[in-house]
Write a protein that holds these residues in place. Structure first.
Motif, PDB file in Angstrom:
ATOM      1  N   ILE A 143       0.482  97.672 117.583  1.00 32.01           N
ATOM      2  CA  ILE A 143       1.029  96.238 117.705  1.00 32.01           C
ATOM      3  C   ILE A 143       1.550  95.817 119.047  1.00 32.01           C
ATOM      4  O   ILE A 143       0.951  94.607 119.195  1.00 32.01           O
ATOM      5  CB  ILE A 143       2.534  96.596 116.768  1.00 32.01           C
ATOM      6  N   VAL A 144       1.958  96.632 119.966  1.00 37.48           N
ATOM      7  CA  VAL A 144       2.264  96.048 121.201  1.00 37.48           C
ATOM      8  C   VAL A 144       0.946  95.669 122.047  1.00 37.48           C
ATOM      9  O   VAL A 144       0.686  94.694 122.644  1.00 37.48           O
ATOM     10  CB  VAL A 144       3.055  97.108 122.136  1.00 37.48           C
ATOM     11  N   ASN A 145      -0.180  96.747 121.764  1.00 40.03           N
ATOM     12  CA  ASN A 145      -1.297  96.642 122.361  1.00 40.03           C
ATOM     13  C   ASN A 145      -1.976  95.330 121.904  1.00 40.03           C
ATOM     14  O   ASN A 145      -2.783  94.371 122.438  1.00 40.03           O
ATOM     15  CB  ASN A 145      -2.174  97.668 122.592  1.00 40.03           C
ATOM     16  N   ALA A 146      -2.070  95.003 120.581  1.00 37.39           N
ATOM     17  CA  ALA A 146      -2.625  93.709 119.990  1.00 37.39           C
ATOM     18  C   ALA A 146      -2.112  92.578 120.425  1.00 37.39           C
ATOM     19  O   ALA A 146      -2.751  91.603 120.605  1.00 37.39           O
ATOM     20  CB  ALA A 146      -2.392  93.844 118.521  1.00 37.39           C
ATOM     21  N   TYR A 147      -0.748  92.586 120.541  1.00 36.73           N
ATOM     22  CA  TYR A 147      -0.009  91.378 121.023  1.00 36.73           C
ATOM     23  C   TYR A 147      -0.414  91.081 122.493  1.00 36.73           C
ATOM     24  O   TYR A 147      -0.751  89.811 122.782  1.00 36.73           O
ATOM     25  CB  TYR A 147       1.694  91.549 120.747  1.00 36.73           C
ATOM     26  N   LEU A 148      -0.283  92.032 123.378  1.00 36.96           N
ATOM     27  CA  LEU A 148      -0.725  91.930 124.612  1.00 36.96           C
ATOM     28  C   LEU A 148      -2.195  91.553 125.051  1.00 36.96           C
ATOM     29  O   LEU A 148      -2.417  90.528 125.939  1.00 36.96           O
ATOM     30  CB  LEU A 148      -0.019  93.103 125.460  1.00 36.96           C
ATOM     31  N   ALA A 149      -2.847  92.087 124.340  1.00 38.89           N
ATOM     32  CA  ALA A 149      -4.282  92.246 124.582  1.00 38.89           C
ATOM     33  C   ALA A 149      -4.948  90.699 124.226  1.00 38.89           C
ATOM     34  O   ALA A 149      -5.826  90.047 124.973  1.00 38.89           O
ATOM     35  CB  ALA A 149      -5.146  92.976 123.943  1.00 38.89           C
ATOM     36  N   THR A 150      -4.201  89.965 123.311  1.00 35.90           N
ATOM     37  CA  THR A 150      -4.632  88.663 122.869  1.00 35.90           C
ATOM     38  C   THR A 150      -3.673  87.346 123.415  1.00 35.90           C
ATOM     39  O   THR A 150      -3.625  86.490 123.110  1.00 35.90           O
ATOM     40  CB  THR A 150      -4.794  88.652 121.520  1.00 35.90           C
ATOM     41  N   ALA A 151      -2.883  88.086 124.541  1.00 36.11           N
ATOM     42  CA  ALA A 151      -1.834  86.996 125.100  1.00 36.11           C
ATOM     43  C   ALA A 151      -0.923  86.544 123.846  1.00 36.11           C
ATOM     44  O   ALA A 151      -0.584  85.203 123.761  1.00 36.11           O
ATOM     45  CB  ALA A 151      -2.744  85.838 125.745  1.00 36.11           C
ATOM     46  N   GLY A 152      -0.579  87.228 123.034  1.00 38.60           N
ATOM     47  CA  GLY A 152       0.411  86.788 122.289  1.00 38.60           C
ATOM     48  C   GLY A 152       0.042  86.287 120.783  1.00 38.60           C
ATOM     49  O   GLY A 152       1.005  85.600 120.190  1.00 38.60           O
ATOM     50  N   ASP A 153      -1.029  86.755 120.168  1.00 37.39           N
ATOM     51  CA  ASP A 153      -1.605  86.312 119.184  1.00 37.39           C
ATOM     52  C   ASP A 153      -1.191  86.881 117.841  1.00 37.39           C
ATOM     53  O   ASP A 153      -1.326  88.248 117.825  1.00 37.39           O
ATOM     54  CB  ASP A 153      -3.032  86.175 118.981  1.00 37.39           C
ATOM     55  N   LEU A 154      -0.029  86.711 116.929  1.00 36.95           N
ATOM     56  CA  LEU A 154       0.181  87.248 115.839  1.00 36.95           C
ATOM     57  C   LEU A 154      -0.825  87.528 114.868  1.00 36.95           C
ATOM     58  O   LEU A 154      -0.650  88.499 114.121  1.00 36.95           O
ATOM     59  CB  LEU A 154       1.268  86.157 115.281  1.00 36.95           C
ATOM     60  N   GLY A 155      -1.921  86.782 114.772  1.00 36.85           N
ATOM     61  CA  GLY A 155      -3.171  87.305 113.761  1.00 36.85           C
ATOM     62  C   GLY A 155      -3.614  88.436 114.206  1.00 36.85           C
ATOM     63  O   GLY A 155      -3.919  89.145 113.346  1.00 36.85           O
ATOM     64  N   ALA A 156      -3.600  88.679 115.470  1.00 32.88           N
ATOM     65  CA  ALA A 156      -4.238  90.032 115.947  1.00 32.88           C
ATOM     66  C   ALA A 156      -3.441  91.065 115.557  1.00 32.88           C
ATOM     67  O   ALA A 156      -3.812  92.165 115.237  1.00 32.88           O
ATOM     68  CB  ALA A 156      -4.707  90.072 117.350  1.00 32.88           C
TER      69      ALA A 156
END
Length: 446
Positions: free
Chosen positions: A392-405
């Motif tokens: 969750i944290v890694n998906a948010y940061l890796a995509t620069a804050g994309d909630l879809g990811a």
């Protein structure tokens, strides 16, 4: 019979894995790219701060009281530039040093030899069109030769040049002997003088010969004939799934699967995230779906095999005390994508029941992540985050804050749980039958 076959298979593949991992150039490349990860992460976080803090349109700087942050954006841009735009140079330097260690050469000078050799075969003339005129700029080094596009040529040149330098250094007749009164460091420098001159001259001559014979620079040949096709294979869904399948099979027989595919995976996937980061920083279209963060976000949630799904499934329906105890001990490391306690303690290794979902789950979640990204539901990764970063944290940061990811990753976790659930139930049943047979055996023999 089955255990005997699995044992023989593990033995054969184990010997193969040991042989591959002991290859000198494989070791060198793995070590060099492991050392490069802090550079890539530093550049990625520079980009993250540039977009989420200092950007006047999308970052904190859009808040009126924080407008002053926009003036600090050049700081983050500089961090991104000096890390990602020179990745090939750093890789060449580190490969030179790592190979020199195997050749029993001390110091960092072999890394300098590798960099000089790479620059010797790299063009220093850059041409471009301006107002229908062909403009040539001399004595410059184009960005394409220093960023990730030059990686494969850089690796080849670093290995060849340091091997040549090492061999020349062992030739006694090429060493310049200095009097005993000369300091040791000065004497060592003179001993390296002739091998250095010959090495750089040979590499420069080779670069000149390639251009004279083919009409193309060595960079163009390697990039278009080797690196770009490999990138194309890994950027396709079948290629990345095949790479994951190989890793999972090695894990199942007790061999560290990620280490086996690392020499192929790291140069390509780290390069692809570096390209995405630079494109994001420049405001250009993000080119690559499959990157190192993609692997971590969708194909290795909780560790290899997406074992976060297994841990949750055991908590839900697991009845075996041994599995539940291991799950309790493995939960905390699992949140940080460390799952060796699960693989070797459950065990998944050589376990015909749990090996099946362990192999197929990341293939399915990777496919989900790929199509979610390709269709725009999830954004492409633009930031290289450390692999122990929790889900969750890694998906948010890796995509620069994309909630879809983030939503896609949650879906992948749910799918993983659903895949593991029936196999956990089968494990319960298998253990119950084993216990009944043991009781029956003891009754008959009492």
């Amino acid at each position: 019979m089955e255990s005997g076959f699995m044992g023989r298979l593990a033995d054969v593949l184990g010997r193969f894995a040991t042989k591959v991992n002991s290859l000198r150039y494989i070791m060198v490349i793995k070590n060099a790219f492991s050392a490069l990860i802090p550079v890539i992460i530093t550049g990625a976080f520079g980009t993250l701060f540039s977009a989420m803090v200092f950007d006047a349109e999308n970052g904190l700087a859009k808040i009126q009281s924080l407008r002053f942050l926009a003036e600090l954006k050049p700081i983050a841009s500089s961090i991104s530039y000096v890390t990602l735009s020179f990745l090939t140079i750093y890789a060449v330097f580190l490969i030179g040093i790592e190979l020199a260690k195997l050749n029993k050469l001390n110091g960092v000078f072999p890394g300098i030899i590798a960099v000089m050799s790479y620059l010797a075969v790299t063009p220093t003339i850059y041409g471009f069109l301006s107002d229908d005129k062909n403009i040539l700029v001399e004595n410059v080094l184009a960005k394409q030769y220093t960023d990730t596009k030059g990686l494969f040529l850089g690796m080849i040149v670093a290995i060849v040049s340091v091997e040549l330098y090492s061999w020349l250094g062992r030739q006694k007749r090429l060493q310049i002997k200095m009097p005993d009164t000369v300091p040791a460091n000065v004497s060592a420098s003179f001993s390296a003088l002739v091998p250095t001159i010959i090495t750089i001259a040979v590499m420069a001559s080779a670069g000149f010969a390639v251009k004279a014979i083919t009409g193309m620079y060595a960079y163009d040949i390697i990039y278009h004939l080797v690196q770009r096709p490999l990138e194309g294979v890994v950027q396709g869904l079948p290629g990345i799934l095949l790479l994951m399948l190989i890793a999972q099979i090695f894990w199942v027989i007790g061999i560290h699967g990620n280490q086996m595919i690392k020499p192929i995976r790291e140069p390509l996937l780290l390069a692809s995230i570096a390209v995405n980061t630079e494109a994001f920083e420049s405001g250009k279209e993000i080119p690559n779906i499959i990157t190192m963060p993609f692997w971590d976000m969708y194909m290795s949630i909780g560790g290899s095999g997406v074992t976060i799904g297994l841990l949750v499934a055991i908590f839900m329906v697991g009845k075996r005390e041994d599995m539940r105890e291991i799950t309790k001990l493995s939960s905390a490391p699992g949140l940080f994508n460390i799952n060796e306690p699960v693989i070797f303690g459950m065990p998944i290794m050589l376990n015909p029941i749990l090996a099946i979902p362990f192999i197929i789950t990341p293939l399915i979640t990777g496919t989900i992540g790929y199509f979610a990204t390709a269709t725009g539901i999830a954004a492409k990764a633009v930031v290289m985050v450390p692999w122990p970063m929790p889900p969750i944290v890694n998906a948010y940061l890796a995509t620069a804050g994309d909630l879809g990811a983030v939503a896609t990753q949650i879906v992948c976790i749910i799918v993983a749980i659903l895949i593991y659930l029936p196999f956990v139930k089968i494990s319960n049943t298998a253990q119950q039958k084993t216990s009944e047979k043991e009781v029956e055996y003891e009754t008959v023999n009492s």
